[in-house]
Write a protein that holds these residues in place. Sequence first.
Motif, PDB file in Angstrom:
ATOM      1  N   ASP A  52     -42.767  -8.038 -21.879  1.00  0.00           N
ATOM      2  CA  ASP A  52     -42.095  -8.306 -23.150  1.00  0.00           C
ATOM      3  C   ASP A  52     -41.951  -9.815 -23.226  1.00  0.00           C
ATOM      4  N   THR A 111     -42.841 -10.620 -31.882  1.00  0.00           N
ATOM      5  CA  THR A 111     -42.892  -9.161 -31.984  1.00  0.00           C
ATOM      6  C   THR A 111     -44.240  -8.710 -32.524  1.00  0.00           C
ATOM      7  N   ARG A 161     -40.489  -7.433 -37.455  1.00  0.00           N
ATOM      8  CA  ARG A 161     -40.733  -8.664 -36.693  1.00  0.00           C
ATOM      9  C   ARG A 161     -39.377  -9.275 -36.349  1.00  0.00           C
ATOM     10  N   THR A 205     -46.489  -6.485 -34.605  1.00  0.00           N
ATOM     11  CA  THR A 205     -46.319  -5.595 -35.757  1.00  0.00           C
ATOM     12  C   THR A 205     -47.650  -5.025 -36.257  1.00  0.00           C
ATOM     13  N   TYR A 228     -41.779   0.205 -29.034  1.00  0.00           N
ATOM     14  CA  TYR A 228     -42.891  -0.663 -29.409  1.00  0.00           C
ATOM     15  C   TYR A 228     -42.648  -2.139 -29.115  1.00  0.00           C
ATOM     16  N   ARG A 229     -41.373  -2.549 -28.992  1.00  0.00           N
ATOM     17  CA  ARG A 229     -41.119  -3.967 -28.766  1.00  0.00           C
ATOM     18  C   ARG A 229     -40.387  -4.236 -27.454  1.00  0.00           C
ATOM     19  N   GLU A 253     -40.353 -10.463 -27.329  1.00  0.00           N
ATOM     20  CA  GLU A 253     -40.660  -9.612 -28.482  1.00  0.00           C
ATOM     21  C   GLU A 253     -39.427  -8.909 -29.035  1.00  0.00           C
ATOM     22  N   ASN A 254     -38.400  -8.747 -28.201  1.00  0.00           N
ATOM     23  CA  ASN A 254     -37.189  -8.059 -28.654  1.00  0.00           C
ATOM     24  C   ASN A 254     -36.000  -8.997 -28.772  1.00  0.00           C
TER      25      ASN A 254
END
Length: 255
Positions: free
Chosen positions: A195, A173, A168, A175, A140-141, A198-199
């Motif tokens: 991305d 990120t 988060r 959520t 997801y991230r 986000e990670n």
Amino acid sequence: MVDKKKNPIQVADRLFGAVEYLSAHGASTLTEVSEALGLNKSTMHRVLASLEFMNYVTQDPITGKYDLTMKLTELSFRHRQHFDLLQRIHPHLKQLVKASGETVHFVKRDGKDAVYIDKAESDQNQVQMVSRIGSRIPLYRSAVGKAMLATLSEDMVEKIWRQSTIERITPYTITDYEEFLEALADVRRRGYALDNEENEPGVRCVAASLEFMKQEAEYAFSISAPIQRMDNDRIRVLSALILETKKNIQEDFDR
């Protein structure tokens, strides 16, 4: 330090000893296997029963002999496919590194995560990515995760989202599930995923999935770089390289 002369898990010795014996000698009786491995019959019976329960061994109801099933063959075939896949993919990753000057990752989807199974780094950059082969990243991230999730049904996406621990990790990120679905819609429209830190703070990635003969992607690859080298203009350039590489890989496998 592990003693190389003695297996730290005795039962593993017995299980694999039985598998190796049956592989070498074919269908055998309990007595034959127990005598070959130097174990009493009751212990050997439990070993074979365990292997039978896991579908590695089958017992003939008429002769009583034990023999291997095709499970090991299937595992070996899958492992070989995995190895062959990496051999064919890696030159494309190296070419992408050469064209982009950035680190390239190749991952496989595994449940709610992506697992790094290959990595090609550019020798032009002093900053090395912290990722390593075998490590995991939540779908997801990550750009690779979103690229693969965009090929799945919404029911499957929701299932994976619910199975994930949504955190988060950075201010960027995602959520919120509805916002996440919008991000996947963007992936489908563009053909590639992003991305945006986000990670990992300060790192952006561009990714694309690989479907091969399936409609749902099990693999994806990405370009990762510090945000200083990943402004929007640079992303436009790298996304074009990503999509060109995806086309080349899929054409290679279609031959």
